[in-house]
Design a protein around this motif. Structure first.
Motif, PDB file in Angstrom:
ATOM      1  N   ARG A 365      10.951  18.141 -11.269  1.00 29.27           N
ATOM      2  CA  ARG A 365      10.648  16.857 -11.326  1.00 29.27           C
ATOM      3  C   ARG A 365       9.112  17.427 -11.103  1.00 29.27           C
ATOM      4  O   ARG A 365       8.111  17.460 -11.024  1.00 29.27           O
ATOM      5  CB  ARG A 365      10.886  16.385 -10.701  1.00 29.27           C
ATOM      6  N   ILE A 366       8.527  18.151 -10.009  1.00 31.88           N
ATOM      7  CA  ILE A 366       7.473  18.643  -9.565  1.00 31.88           C
ATOM      8  C   ILE A 366       6.261  18.967 -10.470  1.00 31.88           C
ATOM      9  O   ILE A 366       5.325  19.662 -10.980  1.00 31.88           O
ATOM     10  CB  ILE A 366       6.879  19.391  -7.610  1.00 31.88           C
ATOM     11  N   THR A 367       7.123  19.935 -10.442  1.00 29.07           N
ATOM     12  CA  THR A 367       6.554  21.414 -11.401  1.00 29.07           C
ATOM     13  C   THR A 367       6.107  20.601 -13.070  1.00 29.07           C
ATOM     14  O   THR A 367       5.644  21.149 -13.989  1.00 29.07           O
ATOM     15  CB  THR A 367       7.096  22.428 -11.871  1.00 29.07           C
ATOM     16  N   ALA A 368       7.137  19.454 -13.576  1.00 34.48           N
ATOM     17  CA  ALA A 368       6.962  18.923 -14.670  1.00 34.48           C
ATOM     18  C   ALA A 368       5.525  18.680 -15.009  1.00 34.48           C
ATOM     19  O   ALA A 368       5.055  18.180 -15.945  1.00 34.48           O
ATOM     20  CB  ALA A 368       7.838  17.872 -14.486  1.00 34.48           C
ATOM     21  N   HIS A 401       0.289  12.815  -8.727  1.00 34.10           N
ATOM     22  CA  HIS A 401       1.470  13.016  -8.654  1.00 34.10           C
ATOM     23  C   HIS A 401       2.264  13.210  -7.441  1.00 34.10           C
ATOM     24  O   HIS A 401       3.675  12.840  -8.047  1.00 34.10           O
ATOM     25  CB  HIS A 401       1.609  15.419  -9.428  1.00 34.10           C
ATOM     26  N   HIS A 402       2.225  13.726  -6.304  1.00 34.72           N
ATOM     27  CA  HIS A 402       3.021  14.007  -5.526  1.00 34.72           C
ATOM     28  C   HIS A 402       3.443  12.445  -4.723  1.00 34.72           C
ATOM     29  O   HIS A 402       4.340  12.595  -4.728  1.00 34.72           O
ATOM     30  CB  HIS A 402       2.454  14.881  -3.786  1.00 34.72           C
ATOM     31  N   GLY A 403       2.598  11.699  -5.026  1.00 36.62           N
ATOM     32  CA  GLY A 403       2.424  10.594  -3.982  1.00 36.62           C
ATOM     33  C   GLY A 403       3.078   9.136  -4.916  1.00 36.62           C
ATOM     34  O   GLY A 403       3.690   8.316  -4.923  1.00 36.62           O
ATOM     35  N   ARG A 404       3.724   9.931  -6.183  1.00 38.91           N
ATOM     36  CA  ARG A 404       4.654   9.196  -6.877  1.00 38.91           C
ATOM     37  C   ARG A 404       6.055   9.230  -6.793  1.00 38.91           C
ATOM     38  O   ARG A 404       7.135   8.216  -7.437  1.00 38.91           O
ATOM     39  CB  ARG A 404       4.607   9.652  -8.985  1.00 38.91           C
ATOM     40  N   VAL A 511      11.872   8.237   6.746  1.00 32.14           N
ATOM     41  CA  VAL A 511      12.055   6.795   6.781  1.00 32.14           C
ATOM     42  C   VAL A 511      10.925   6.044   8.101  1.00 32.14           C
ATOM     43  O   VAL A 511       9.753   6.070   7.662  1.00 32.14           O
ATOM     44  CB  VAL A 511      13.679   6.193   7.219  1.00 32.14           C
ATOM     45  N   HIS A 512      11.241   6.633   9.401  1.00 32.65           N
ATOM     46  CA  HIS A 512       9.612   6.917   9.925  1.00 32.65           C
ATOM     47  C   HIS A 512       8.341   6.687   9.505  1.00 32.65           C
ATOM     48  O   HIS A 512       7.751   5.831   9.300  1.00 32.65           O
ATOM     49  CB  HIS A 512      10.362   6.834  11.678  1.00 32.65           C
ATOM     50  N   LYS A 513       8.137   8.060   8.758  1.00 33.39           N
ATOM     51  CA  LYS A 513       7.022   8.776   8.941  1.00 33.39           C
ATOM     52  C   LYS A 513       6.643   8.084   6.853  1.00 33.39           C
ATOM     53  O   LYS A 513       5.410   8.055   6.925  1.00 33.39           O
ATOM     54  CB  LYS A 513       6.833  10.030   8.680  1.00 33.39           C
ATOM     55  N   ALA A 514       7.677   7.143   6.641  1.00 30.79           N
ATOM     56  CA  ALA A 514       7.414   7.001   5.346  1.00 30.79           C
ATOM     57  C   ALA A 514       6.933   5.022   5.495  1.00 30.79           C
ATOM     58  O   ALA A 514       6.564   4.987   4.448  1.00 30.79           O
ATOM     59  CB  ALA A 514       8.926   6.926   4.221  1.00 30.79           C
ATOM     60  N   GLN A 515       6.891   4.829   6.357  1.00 31.57           N
ATOM     61  CA  GLN A 515       6.595   3.838   6.955  1.00 31.57           C
ATOM     62  C   GLN A 515       5.074   2.990   6.248  1.00 31.57           C
ATOM     63  O   GLN A 515       4.111   4.194   6.510  1.00 31.57           O
ATOM     64  CB  GLN A 515       6.586   2.971   8.164  1.00 31.57           C
ATOM     65  N   GLY A 516       4.953   1.545   5.195  1.00 31.46           N
ATOM     66  CA  GLY A 516       3.474   2.069   5.140  1.00 31.46           C
ATOM     67  C   GLY A 516       3.321   3.147   3.746  1.00 31.46           C
ATOM     68  O   GLY A 516       2.263   2.029   3.226  1.00 31.46           O
ATOM     69  N   SER A 517       4.301   3.305   3.121  1.00 27.55           N
ATOM     70  CA  SER A 517       4.112   3.911   1.726  1.00 27.55           C
ATOM     71  C   SER A 517       4.787   3.165   0.867  1.00 27.55           C
ATOM     72  O   SER A 517       5.693   2.730   1.291  1.00 27.55           O
ATOM     73  CB  SER A 517       4.316   5.428   1.960  1.00 27.55           C
ATOM     74  N   GLU A 518       4.397   3.246  -0.112  1.00 31.03           N
ATOM     75  CA  GLU A 518       5.195   3.483  -1.306  1.00 31.03           C
ATOM     76  C   GLU A 518       5.335   4.143  -2.750  1.00 31.03           C
ATOM     77  O   GLU A 518       4.106   4.938  -3.058  1.00 31.03           O
ATOM     78  CB  GLU A 518       4.267   1.346  -1.744  1.00 31.03           C
ATOM     79  N   PHE A 519       5.946   4.421  -3.446  1.00 29.38           N
ATOM     80  CA  PHE A 519       6.524   5.205  -4.231  1.00 29.38           C
ATOM     81  C   PHE A 519       6.916   5.016  -5.831  1.00 29.38           C
ATOM     82  O   PHE A 519       8.091   4.016  -5.423  1.00 29.38           O
ATOM     83  CB  PHE A 519       6.890   6.214  -4.136  1.00 29.38           C
ATOM     84  N   ARG A 545      10.643   1.216   0.007  1.00 35.93           N
ATOM     85  CA  ARG A 545       9.483   2.299  -0.029  1.00 35.93           C
ATOM     86  C   ARG A 545       9.382   1.727  -2.131  1.00 35.93           C
ATOM     87  O   ARG A 545       8.036   3.467  -2.447  1.00 35.93           O
ATOM     88  CB  ARG A 545       9.143   3.561   0.560  1.00 35.93           C
ATOM     89  N   ALA A 546      10.957   1.962  -2.574  1.00 34.82           N
ATOM     90  CA  ALA A 546      10.357   2.349  -3.544  1.00 34.82           C
ATOM     91  C   ALA A 546      10.139   0.948  -5.089  1.00 34.82           C
ATOM     92  O   ALA A 546      10.639   0.131  -4.706  1.00 34.82           O
ATOM     93  CB  ALA A 546      12.226   3.047  -4.397  1.00 34.82           C
ATOM     94  N   ARG A 547       9.557   1.644  -6.338  1.00 42.21           N
ATOM     95  CA  ARG A 547       9.343   0.524  -7.091  1.00 42.21           C
ATOM     96  C   ARG A 547      10.277   0.428  -7.876  1.00 42.21           C
ATOM     97  O   ARG A 547      10.519  -1.338  -8.504  1.00 42.21           O
ATOM     98  CB  ARG A 547       7.798   0.428  -7.824  1.00 42.21           C
ATOM     99  N   LYS A 548      11.098   1.518  -8.360  1.00 43.51           N
ATOM    100  CA  LYS A 548      10.991   1.565  -9.395  1.00 43.51           C
ATOM    101  C   LYS A 548      12.863   2.604  -9.592  1.00 43.51           C
ATOM    102  O   LYS A 548      13.846   2.220 -10.480  1.00 43.51           O
ATOM    103  CB  LYS A 548      10.560   2.737 -10.841  1.00 43.51           C
ATOM    104  N   HIS A 549      13.118   3.167  -8.466  1.00 42.09           N
ATOM    105  CA  HIS A 549      14.225   3.741  -8.559  1.00 42.09           C
ATOM    106  C   HIS A 549      14.410   4.001  -7.398  1.00 42.09           C
ATOM    107  O   HIS A 549      13.909   4.878  -6.284  1.00 42.09           O
ATOM    108  CB  HIS A 549      13.628   5.087  -9.407  1.00 42.09           C
TER     109      HIS A 549
END
Length: 583
Positions: A365-368, A401-404, A511-519, A545-549
């Motif tokens: 997925r990263i290299t796509a 890209h990494h932020g998605r 998960v603690h580090k991901a607080q405040g983020s969205e993907f 943290r997820a919008r779609k999946h």
């Protein structure tokens, strides 16, 4: 440590199960030595050790009875109750109104320092409950450029008439729109925007341009060399209005520092999600304020991030609410046996034995990204003016890209790829073929990899949680790897070698580090079995943290188990606030 206070092997196992080591016993041992070597001193040691463990787990006091008492209570020696009348411990353990190293109340025991801090904090909160002169809020300011809904309007009007306003709501409920409206309402006033981490402050700035948000440490002027703060009661902040985003992440001590530094007439607005994970430090300030002071609380229920009209967003929102309510069922998720069977939207569960397969799919997925290999290998020219526009665009494409999408783990270290550290290591190994051969295999960071700061660097203006990108940079004819962070909308590069101790890979976050983020998409990796971190708040925070999946990776029995395990911080704040107001 005196031999009489040495820890049995069984105690070491109890501490290890809570993520702690034997060094936790040093302070309790030093306190107990002051009481001598007898039975009373040993009881003091046992009690102080258990209180210290409770504090490391985020409690401000240790419950000694009832449902809030921890499962490990008594496994580290006798129950710490009845100590204030123990012969030989006078001056070491006292009642709630005494000043002693340990304080014992009805059904709890705490350090004297924690009790005094909580008492001062409650007094500061209560002092802010009186209304000040209300600021006029014309409807025109709430209708443009974005029309606020009725919940958001109520929140703005609350902040306009009170010195303390608490706005709580789940992800995407429009808290940022409230900040923008407050900036319009209080135009001309001195306003400070702040957040507990650099990442949260950066996201706040992107959403509300025109005023630079600062971390709380920067706002309050933490001076690391002197070990003190520039702003306090004797030298308050100049701000007339202070708005704190992601307030659930702020611990009680730092919040007390903020209140101490406010002018008496200043307004304070706290925004956050009281159902998310509490702070890493002690206390659960946002949750306690919401529970104790309904008159200054505005609740937001309508979610804009996970659009209920969108099937995928509706599925995430629905399951997150089930987790939050403690009613998630094992039959509520579609279970996939392989990565190929995933639908890629809504909420799904992947069996844990497919985790190695998922890591390989994540790399794919990263290299796509179109042109990914070329983007990773670009050597960006940089001079005193910075990077060329083409380089900036290329680096921004990789960051976006990494932020998605992101891997999230409840654990930092875990067996069989269940911890963020092992997930990062596995993806780092898979990144090697694009980064050269030979000695390059052992480099800790390759070009194109996402990284994150794990400590504050005030000299460079980089903060714990800031995320960047490793790139190849050419300066004055010489090429080297550097790390780029975005400042004021442009990439700024720093020497990778000088930052190496403060960086970690960021393919996977706790998960603690991901607080405040969205993907757009997250994969939430659960522990292999029940664990203290497998809680309702952890899973709810990860899902939202997820919008779609939102893909959950683990045994199907674990999400319902997490849903039933609410992390309840034991504090005295609600009691102090409600008792004082009822007098």
């Amino acid at each position: 440590m005196p031999e009489s206070f040495a820890l049995p092997a069984s105690w070491a196992a109890v501490l290890a199960a809570q993520g702690q080591g034997l060094d936790l016993a040093w302070e309790p041992s030093e306190l107990a030595k002051l009481a001598g070597e007898g039975a009373a001193a040993e009881r003091l040691f046992h009690a102080a050790l258990q209180v210290r463990l409770a504090e490391t787990l985020g409690h401000t006091r240790l419950a000694t009875e009832g449902p809030a008492a921890p499962a490990w209570l008594g496994a580290l020696g006798p129950l710490p109750a009845g100590l204030k009348v123990e012969p030989g411990l006078a001056g070491f353990v006292g009642g709630p109104d005494e000043i002693t190293p340990l304080v014992e109340g009805e059904g709890w025991i705490a350090t004297g320092r924690s009790v005094e801090l909580e008492r001062r904090f409650a007094a500061a909160i209560l002092a802010r409950l009186s209304d000040v002169g209300a600021v006029d809020v014309p409807d025109a300011l709430l209708d443009a450029p974005i029309e606020l809904n009725s919940e958001q309007r109520s929140a703005v009007r609350l902040a306009a008439r009170s010195r303390l306003a608490v706005v709580t709501g789940g992800p995407g409920t429009g808290k940022t729109s409230i900040v923008a409206a407050l900036l319009r309402v209080f135009a001309g006033a001195a306003i400070a925007l702040t957040a507990p981490t650099g990442k949260a402050a950066q996201r706040m700035g992107l959403a509300v341009p025109g005023l630079e948000p600062l971390t709380l440490h920067r706002l309050l002027g933490w001076r690391s060399r002197r070990g003190d703060w520039r702003h306090h009661a004797g030298h308050p902040l100049a701000a007339d209005l202070v708005i704190v985003d992601e307030a659930s992440m702020v611990d009680q001590e730092l919040m007390a520092r903020l209140l101490d530094a406010l002018k008496p007439e200043a307004r304070l607005v706290l925004l956050g999600d009281a159902d998310q994970l509490p702070s890493v430090g002690s206390g659960a300030v946002l949750r306690d304020l919401v529970g104790a002071l309904p008159a200054v609380v505005a609740r937001l229920e309508k979610s804009y991030r996970m659009d209920a009209s969108d099937q995928a967003g509706r599925a995430i929102l629905s399951y997150a609410k089930q987790v939050r309510g403690g009613i998630a069922e094992e039959t509520g998720l579609p279970v996939r046996l392989s990565v190929e069977a995933m639908a890629g939207q809504g909420v799904e569960l992947l069996r844990p034995d497919a985790l190695p397969e998922l890591v390989k799919a994540w790399r794919a997925r990263i290299t796509a990204l179109e042109g990914y290999e070329a983007l990773v290998r670009i050597e960006h020219a940089c001079d005193a003016t910075g990077f060329e526009p083409a380089s900036t665009a290329a680096m921004q494409a990789l960051m976006d890209h990494h932020g998605r999408f992101r891997l999230l783990a409840l654990l930092q270290e875990g067996p069989s790829l269940t911890g963020a550290a092992d997930l990062n290591a596995a993806l780092h190994t898979l990144a090697w073929p694009l980064n050269g051969r030979g000695l390059q295999r052992d480099l800790p960071f390759y070009s194109g990899e996402p990284v994150m700061m794990v400590r504050n660097d005030y000299g460079r203006g980089l903060f714990n949680g800031d995320q960047g990108l490793v790139v190849k940079v050419r300066r004055e004819g010489a090429g080297r790897r550097e790390v780029v962070f975005w400042k004021e909308g442009r990439p700024v590069a720093f020497s990778l070698g000088s930052l190496m101790p403060d960086l970690t890979l960021a393919y996977a976050l706790t998960v603690h580090k991901a607080q405040g983020s969205e993907f757009d998409a997250v994969a939430v990796v659960l522990p292999s079995a029940d664990h203290p971190l497998l809680t309702r708040q952890n899973l709810y925070t990860a899902l939202t943290r997820a919008r779609k999946h939102a893909l959950i990776v683990g045994d199907p029995a674990l999400p319902p188990l997490a849903s039933r395990k609410e992390e309840r911080r034991v504090t005295g704040l609600v009691e102090l606030l409600t008792q004082s107001r009822s007098r």
